[in-house]
Design an enzyme around this catalytic site. Structure first.
Site, PDB file in Angstrom:
ATOM      1  N   ASP A   1      31.320  29.931  43.071  1.00  0.00           N
ATOM      2  CA  ASP A   1      32.252  30.079  44.042  1.00  0.00           C
ATOM      3  C   ASP A   1      31.879  30.868  45.095  1.00  0.00           C
ATOM      4  O   ASP A   1      31.925  32.046  44.838  1.00  0.00           O
ATOM      5  CB  ASP A   1      33.511  30.222  43.296  1.00  0.00           C
TER       6      ASP A   1
ATOM      7  N   ASP B   1      37.831  31.324  46.233  1.00  0.00           N
ATOM      8  CA  ASP B   1      39.181  30.531  45.906  1.00  0.00           C
ATOM      9  C   ASP B   1      39.367  30.102  44.265  1.00  0.00           C
ATOM     10  O   ASP B   1      40.173  29.247  44.105  1.00  0.00           O
ATOM     11  CB  ASP B   1      39.515  29.281  46.797  1.00  0.00           C
TER      12      ASP B   1
ATOM     13  N   ASP C   1      31.444  25.835  44.824  1.00  0.00           N
ATOM     14  CA  ASP C   1      31.393  25.131  46.468  1.00  0.00           C
ATOM     15  C   ASP C   1      30.026  24.920  46.646  1.00  0.00           C
ATOM     16  O   ASP C   1      29.034  25.632  46.077  1.00  0.00           O
ATOM     17  CB  ASP C   1      32.389  25.797  47.318  1.00  0.00           C
TER      18      ASP C   1
ATOM     19  N   ASP D   1      26.119  12.051  43.854  1.00  0.00           N
ATOM     20  CA  ASP D   1      26.895  10.931  42.990  1.00  0.00           C
ATOM     21  C   ASP D   1      27.587  10.055  43.525  1.00  0.00           C
ATOM     22  O   ASP D   1      28.657  10.374  44.277  1.00  0.00           O
ATOM     23  CB  ASP D   1      27.653  11.987  41.923  1.00  0.00           C
TER      24      ASP D   1
ATOM     25  N   ASP E   1      27.307   5.636  39.473  1.00  0.00           N
ATOM     26  CA  ASP E   1      28.524   5.787  38.495  1.00  0.00           C
ATOM     27  C   ASP E   1      28.657   4.493  37.897  1.00  0.00           C
ATOM     28  O   ASP E   1      28.952   3.563  38.744  1.00  0.00           O
ATOM     29  CB  ASP E   1      29.717   6.337  39.169  1.00  0.00           C
TER      30      ASP E   1
ATOM     31  N   GLU F   1      24.322   5.389  35.828  1.00  0.00           N
ATOM     32  CA  GLU F   1      24.946   5.628  34.607  1.00  0.00           C
ATOM     33  C   GLU F   1      25.300   4.105  33.928  1.00  0.00           C
ATOM     34  O   GLU F   1      26.140   3.502  34.629  1.00  0.00           O
ATOM     35  CB  GLU F   1      26.320   6.312  34.776  1.00  0.00           C
TER      36      GLU F   1
ATOM     37  N   HIS G   1      28.639  15.861  31.855  1.00  0.00           N
ATOM     38  CA  HIS G   1      30.059  16.488  32.257  1.00  0.00           C
ATOM     39  C   HIS G   1      31.044  15.429  31.618  1.00  0.00           C
ATOM     40  O   HIS G   1      32.388  15.919  31.753  1.00  0.00           O
ATOM     41  CB  HIS G   1      30.435  16.483  34.107  1.00  0.00           C
ATOM     42  N   ASP G   2      30.644  14.789  30.838  1.00  0.00           N
ATOM     43  CA  ASP G   2      31.359  13.809  29.863  1.00  0.00           C
ATOM     44  C   ASP G   2      31.489  14.231  28.405  1.00  0.00           C
ATOM     45  O   ASP G   2      32.298  13.687  27.584  1.00  0.00           O
ATOM     46  CB  ASP G   2      31.304  12.337  30.066  1.00  0.00           C
TER      47      ASP G   2
HETATM   48  C1  NOJ Z   1      31.634   8.228  34.728  1.00  0.00           C
HETATM   49  C2  NOJ Z   1      31.704   9.589  35.082  1.00  0.00           C
HETATM   50  O1  NOJ Z   1      30.762  10.073  34.507  1.00  0.00           O
HETATM   51  C3  NOJ Z   1      33.088  10.152  34.429  1.00  0.00           C
HETATM   52  O2  NOJ Z   1      33.265  11.517  34.550  1.00  0.00           O
HETATM   53  C4  NOJ Z   1      34.291   9.597  35.270  1.00  0.00           C
HETATM   54  O3  NOJ Z   1      35.297   9.874  34.784  1.00  0.00           O
HETATM   55  C5  NOJ Z   1      33.991   8.013  35.206  1.00  0.00           C
HETATM   56  N1  NOJ Z   1      32.923   7.377  35.185  1.00  0.00           N
HETATM   57  C6  NOJ Z   1      35.004   7.195  36.178  1.00  0.00           C
HETATM   58  O4  NOJ Z   1      34.353   7.394  37.519  1.00  0.00           O
END
Ligand code: NOJ
Length: 541
Positions: free
Chosen positions: A22, A26, A30, A104, A206, A265, A327-328
């Site tokens: 950051d 804030d 960024d 992305d 995505d 993905e 990130h998932d």
């Molecule tokens: C896959 C992404 O990696 C995830 O983070 C997102 O919530 C879903 N697609 C919906 O876009």
């Protein structure tokens, strides 16, 4: 071999933009924050990590109800992250360092606050009605069919005002675009093109196998599974042949711009789907995410099987791609780490990730061993966590701020970060890892450097070595006259490699790097004892 494109020979680093650095205090990461940390990522010397490309999670305008995967304008930069000028500065600074930038792109759905959807839902005869997928119910109170959303419940949301349902494969505020409408295609291809014109090097796409659904909306056959979403065989609502065709069209667009790439993905439990989106290896995705590998448990045999399957099934002209984190997913440090041995295991996992045949993707913080964090319910941001906690707990635990130092806000920000810091930050941070020659960070740096220096590791063939004891994953990478052996002990025991059947392996091997000291520099592989969680990489002497 030197003609290999960057996306084959390089290492990709995923930056979760809101969580990386950051610059304006804030509490949100960024674009300027990323610029400030470019030396850490690649300053051209051995002191930096040495990654070749950055994948930025979505940077577009968004209400941020799903980490930016709910786009409200594909052509502008989210003010939370900066502006177009700052983005262009980031792009040119990366290019000056020889690094690429991957954006992305969320093509499957928009935010429900995107002006397109606002128009679409305003009335049945709005010209944009058909930009999304609207249908009548099959009976009063019954959605058009039984398709389920990935997250939960029906994939159809009732819209009171216009008396129809709209389709959303993910969350209700992420309505699916109707890719059968040529205007939708034109608008999204236009967005892709405008970023290509700006000089962006590639895209992460995505949910790319979700673009099309069956035109007749046929119901999926039922099957047993863990969650309700898995109680269906997803024959008709994902991985449709039209999605592959569309990706081919996108490929033709990208091919008009030298050196660009797209990685997709592919969200599926069917490995074949991930391979299908690679087309013949030259005409669809450049790289396809292989979720199967990322979901393996900590077993040498499981990873070996997963790699072996991909090696056998990937089209000959295509190129594999591996990752352990994103990130998932719960962070691999914790997920694979077991109770006591996480740090040692993380080194073995890194050695595997960075020496397989294929492009590795590292997720920010993985290189310093950031563990999965527990986020108090009141501080959650992920819509999945907020709605379903405790099962599932949501994805915030792998999205906490990057741990740069042991300071109050871990060097991430000058003020309270948007998500709480992981509790590990006082001892697990870049500053400390940097100072320790045996740290995970320095191990990643050495592996990345080695990969760059050795054509066999970057480009060579892959072959599993037979005869390794249980708990050991061993393989050869070969290119030209060069052979590199990778020996990974996943077990907490010392093991002997005396039964190893190394092809043409009678000679001596020279140690390139190892997590543990080896008795001498040159050895016969069959005489080696691997220490618990030892990873060793050797070249034929
Ligand atoms: C896959 C992404 O990696 C995830 O983070 C997102 O919530 C879903 N697609 C919906 O876009």
């Amino acid at each position: 071999m030197e003609a290999m494109p960057w996306w084959k020979k390089g290492v990709i680093y995923q930056v979760a933009v809101r969580s990386f650095a950051d610059s304006d205090g804030d509490g949100n990461g960024d674009l300027r924050g990323i610029i400030d940390q470019l030396d850490y990522l690649n300053d051209g010397t051995e002191a930096s990590l040495g990654v070749d490309a950055l994948w930025l999670t979505p940077i577009f305008a968004s209400p941020m109800r799903d980490f930016g995967y709910d786009v409200s304008d594909y052509l502008s930069v989210n003010p939370l992250f900066g502006d177009m000028e700052t983005f262009e500065e980031l792009l040119s600074q990366c290019h000056r360092r020889g690094m690429k930038v991957i954006l992305d792109m969320v093509l499957n759905h928009t935010s429900d606050r995107h002006p397109w959807f606002l128009e679409s839902r305003s009335s049945r005869d709005n010209p944009r009605r058909d930009w999304y997928i609207w249908r009548d119910g099959r009976a009063p109170g019954k959605p058009p069919n039984r398709w389920r959303a990935v997250v939960e419940g029906s994939a159809w949301e009732w819209d009171e005002a216009t008396g129809q349902y709209y389709y959303h494969a993910f969350l209700p505020f992420q309505p699916d675009l109707n890719w059968r409408n040529p205007e939708v295609r034109e608008a999204l291809f236009g967005a892709v093109k405008s970023w290509l014109e700006r000089g962006v090097d590639g895209f992460r796409l995505d949910l790319i196998n979700f673009l099309y659904e069956d035109e007749l909306l046929r119901d999926n056959p039922r099957k047993p599974g863990l969650r309700p979403y898995d109680w269906q065989r997803h024959l008709y609502d994902r991985s449709r042949p039209e999605s592959v065709e569309l990706v081919r069209e996108l490929r033709r667009l990208l091919d008009g711009y030298p050196g660009r790439m797209m990685m997709g993905e592919v969200f599926t439990d069917t490995r074949e789907d991930a391979v299908a989106l690679l087309g013949d290896g030259t005409d669809a995705l450049h790289l396809s995410f292989y979720l199967h590998f990322a979901q393996r448990r900590w077993r040498a045999e499981a990873f070996r099987e997963s790699v072996g399957w991909l090696e056998e099934n990937i089209p000959e002209r295509a190129w594999p791609c591996y990752y352990l984190n994103n990130h998932d997913l719960p962070r691999s440090f914790t997920r694979l780490g077991g109770r006591r041995d996480a740090y040692a295991r993380a080194k073995v996992a890194a050695a595997m990730l960075l020496t397989l045949r294929g492009t590795p993707i590292i997720y920010y913080g993985e290189e310093i061993g950031m563990p999965q964090a527990r986020i108090p319910r009141g501080r959650m941001d992920d819509p999945i966590g907020k709605k379903f906690w405790p099962i599932p707990v949501g994805r915030d635990g792998c999205r906490t701020p990057m741990q740069w130092d042991g300071g109050r806000y871990a060097g991430f920000s000058r003020s309270e970060p948007w998500l709480p810091l992981g509790p590990s930050h006082p001892e697990r941070n870049v500053e400390r890892e940097d100072a320790d020659p045996y740290s995970l960070l320095n191990w990643y740096r050495r592996l990345i450097r080695l990969r760059r220096e050795r054509p066999a590791l970057r480009a060579g063939s892959y072959r599993a070595i037979e005869g390794a004891p249980g708990g050991v994953f061993a393989y050869l990478r070969e290119a030209g006259g060069e052979a590199v052996a990778v020996l990974l002990n996943f077990s907490p025991r010392q093991v002997s490699l005396r039964r190893l059947r190394v092809p043409r392996g009678d000679g001596k091997w020279r140690v390139l790097i190892s997590t543990h000291r080896m008795g001498c520099d040159e050895v016969c592989l069959e005489t080696i004892f691997l220490r618990p969680y030892q990873a060793a990489i050797l070249e034929r002497a």
